[in-house]
Scaffold this motif. Structure first.
Motif, PDB file in Angstrom:
ATOM      1  N   GLU A  20       0.899  -1.175   0.123  1.00  0.00           N
ATOM      2  CA  GLU A  20      -0.205  -0.012  -0.022  1.00  0.00           C
ATOM      3  C   GLU A  20       0.904   1.227  -0.109  1.00  0.00           C
ATOM      4  N   LYS A  21       0.381   2.339  -0.482  1.00  0.00           N
ATOM      5  CA  LYS A  21       1.128   3.576  -0.367  1.00  0.00           C
ATOM      6  C   LYS A  21       0.740   4.049   1.024  1.00  0.00           C
ATOM      7  N   MET A  22       1.709   4.460   1.644  1.00  0.00           N
ATOM      8  CA  MET A  22       1.533   4.464   3.085  1.00  0.00           C
ATOM      9  C   MET A  22       2.715   5.221   3.731  1.00  0.00           C
ATOM     10  N   ILE A  23       2.700   5.934   4.856  1.00  0.00           N
ATOM     11  CA  ILE A  23       3.621   6.827   5.599  1.00  0.00           C
ATOM     12  C   ILE A  23       4.632   6.076   5.947  1.00  0.00           C
ATOM     13  N   ASN A  24       4.245   4.874   6.790  1.00  0.00           N
ATOM     14  CA  ASN A  24       5.203   4.032   7.380  1.00  0.00           C
ATOM     15  C   ASN A  24       5.736   3.154   6.365  1.00  0.00           C
ATOM     16  N   SER A  25       6.869   2.498   6.658  1.00  0.00           N
ATOM     17  CA  SER A  25       7.536   1.496   5.775  1.00  0.00           C
ATOM     18  C   SER A  25       6.872   0.181   5.860  1.00  0.00           C
ATOM     19  N   GLY A  26       6.391  -0.255   7.016  1.00  0.00           N
ATOM     20  CA  GLY A  26       5.595  -1.441   7.098  1.00  0.00           C
ATOM     21  C   GLY A  26       5.003  -1.622   8.448  1.00  0.00           C
ATOM     22  N   LEU A  27       3.969  -2.467   8.420  1.00  0.00           N
ATOM     23  CA  LEU A  27       3.295  -2.445   9.466  1.00  0.00           C
ATOM     24  C   LEU A  27       2.561  -3.899   9.806  1.00  0.00           C
ATOM     25  N   TYR A  28       2.611  -4.661  11.050  1.00  0.00           N
ATOM     26  CA  TYR A  28       2.172  -5.909  11.285  1.00  0.00           C
ATOM     27  C   TYR A  28       0.919  -5.683  12.170  1.00  0.00           C
ATOM     28  N   CYS A  29      -0.025  -6.663  12.043  1.00  0.00           N
ATOM     29  CA  CYS A  29      -1.262  -6.767  12.996  1.00  0.00           C
ATOM     30  C   CYS A  29      -1.922  -8.006  12.593  1.00  0.00           C
ATOM     31  N   ASP A  30      -1.858  -9.017  13.548  1.00  0.00           N
ATOM     32  CA  ASP A  30      -2.833 -10.286  13.639  1.00  0.00           C
ATOM     33  C   ASP A  30      -2.718 -10.756  12.373  1.00  0.00           C
ATOM     34  N   GLY A  31      -1.345 -11.233  11.895  1.00  0.00           N
ATOM     35  CA  GLY A  31      -1.198 -11.987  10.875  1.00  0.00           C
ATOM     36  C   GLY A  31      -1.274 -11.430   9.429  1.00  0.00           C
ATOM     37  N   CYS A  32      -1.555 -10.245   9.616  1.00  0.00           N
ATOM     38  CA  CYS A  32      -1.653  -9.106   8.159  1.00  0.00           C
ATOM     39  C   CYS A  32      -0.357  -8.139   8.273  1.00  0.00           C
ATOM     40  N   ILE A  33       0.413  -8.179   7.219  1.00  0.00           N
ATOM     41  CA  ILE A  33       1.490  -7.269   6.864  1.00  0.00           C
ATOM     42  C   ILE A  33       1.194  -6.237   5.846  1.00  0.00           C
ATOM     43  N   ALA A  45      12.127  -6.158   0.925  1.00  0.00           N
ATOM     44  CA  ALA A  45      12.489  -7.427   1.725  1.00  0.00           C
ATOM     45  C   ALA A  45      12.896  -7.480   3.199  1.00  0.00           C
ATOM     46  N   CYS A  46      13.468  -6.362   3.597  1.00  0.00           N
ATOM     47  CA  CYS A  46      14.217  -6.071   4.763  1.00  0.00           C
ATOM     48  C   CYS A  46      12.853  -5.960   5.565  1.00  0.00           C
ATOM     49  N   ILE A  47      12.075  -4.918   5.163  1.00  0.00           N
ATOM     50  CA  ILE A  47      10.919  -4.487   6.043  1.00  0.00           C
ATOM     51  C   ILE A  47       9.926  -5.784   5.969  1.00  0.00           C
ATOM     52  N   LEU A  48       9.737  -6.543   4.916  1.00  0.00           N
ATOM     53  CA  LEU A  48       8.864  -7.734   5.018  1.00  0.00           C
ATOM     54  C   LEU A  48       9.523  -8.634   6.094  1.00  0.00           C
ATOM     55  N   ALA A  49      10.882  -8.948   6.030  1.00  0.00           N
ATOM     56  CA  ALA A  49      11.354  -9.715   7.016  1.00  0.00           C
ATOM     57  C   ALA A  49      11.422  -9.301   8.375  1.00  0.00           C
ATOM     58  N   GLU A  50      11.246  -8.034   8.740  1.00  0.00           N
ATOM     59  CA  GLU A  50      10.923  -7.425  10.111  1.00  0.00           C
ATOM     60  C   GLU A  50       9.738  -7.650  10.629  1.00  0.00           C
ATOM     61  N   GLU A  51       8.786  -7.508   9.704  1.00  0.00           N
ATOM     62  CA  GLU A  51       7.320  -7.585  10.016  1.00  0.00           C
ATOM     63  C   GLU A  51       7.080  -9.189  10.334  1.00  0.00           C
ATOM     64  N   ILE A  52       7.535  -9.905   9.446  1.00  0.00           N
ATOM     65  CA  ILE A  52       7.630 -11.336   9.677  1.00  0.00           C
ATOM     66  C   ILE A  52       7.962 -11.831  11.054  1.00  0.00           C
ATOM     67  N   GLY A  53       9.255 -11.077  11.315  1.00  0.00           N
ATOM     68  CA  GLY A  53       9.604 -11.170  12.576  1.00  0.00           C
ATOM     69  C   GLY A  53       8.936 -10.829  13.866  1.00  0.00           C
ATOM     70  N   HIS A  54       8.081  -9.855  13.531  1.00  0.00           N
ATOM     71  CA  HIS A  54       6.942  -9.479  14.423  1.00  0.00           C
ATOM     72  C   HIS A  54       6.102 -10.647  14.780  1.00  0.00           C
ATOM     73  N   ASP A  55       5.490 -11.036  13.693  1.00  0.00           N
ATOM     74  CA  ASP A  55       4.572 -12.368  13.689  1.00  0.00           C
ATOM     75  C   ASP A  55       5.259 -13.612  14.429  1.00  0.00           C
ATOM     76  N   LYS A  56       6.401 -13.680  14.365  1.00  0.00           N
ATOM     77  CA  LYS A  56       7.327 -14.939  15.002  1.00  0.00           C
ATOM     78  C   LYS A  56       7.788 -14.551  16.527  1.00  0.00           C
TER      79      LYS A  56
END
Length: 130
Positions: A20-33, A45-56
């Motif tokens: 999405e076009k957004m202010i933040n680089s990435g966001l995680y909430c309840d299984g959604c990134i 890739a780096c942001i997605l890896a970090e957000e997956i890290g939040h899931d884990k």
């Protein structure tokens, strides 16, 4: 396949991932990134890896980073991302092939330069006092 495409394929069906076009680089909430669509593939890739890290590794709302427990959870997600995308062996391999500048090594390893620098600091390879 680049790091971003690899992560997308690996977590397809496990997590909901959207750009999405957004202010933040990435966001995680309840299984959604959500990933900022305006980033480069290596940044995504780096942001997605970090957000997956939040899931884990994370539990609850940790947006308030002045809270020590939240900051610790943020750090755990960073470390998870570092370990998912990079290793000391990859750094040694890249350096042995002549990729000795962080920008050049980051491009070779398909990660964001700041992410690489943070990994090198975390591993004690790069001196932050420089």
């Amino acid at each position: 396949m680049n790091n971003y495409e690899t992560l997308l394929a690996e977590y397809d069906g496990t997590l909901t991932i959207a750009e999405e076009k957004m202010i933040n680089s990435g966001l995680y909430c309840d299984g959604c990134i959500w990933i900022n669509s305006q980033l480069t593939a290596s940044q995504k890739a780096c942001i997605l890896a970090e957000e997956i890290g939040h899931d884990k590794t994370s539990v609850g709302n940790i947006l308030e980073q002045r809270n020590l427990n939240n900051a610790k959870q943020e750090h755990k997600a960073h470390v998870w991302a570092y370990n998912r995308l990079l290793s000391v062996d990859q750094i040694i391999d890249a350096a042995s092939k002549g990729y000795t500048e962080t920008w050049d090594m980051a491009e070779y390893l398909d990660v964001d330069e700041q992410f690489l620098k943070d990994f090198l600091i975390y591993q004690g390879i790069l001196d932050i006092s420089l």
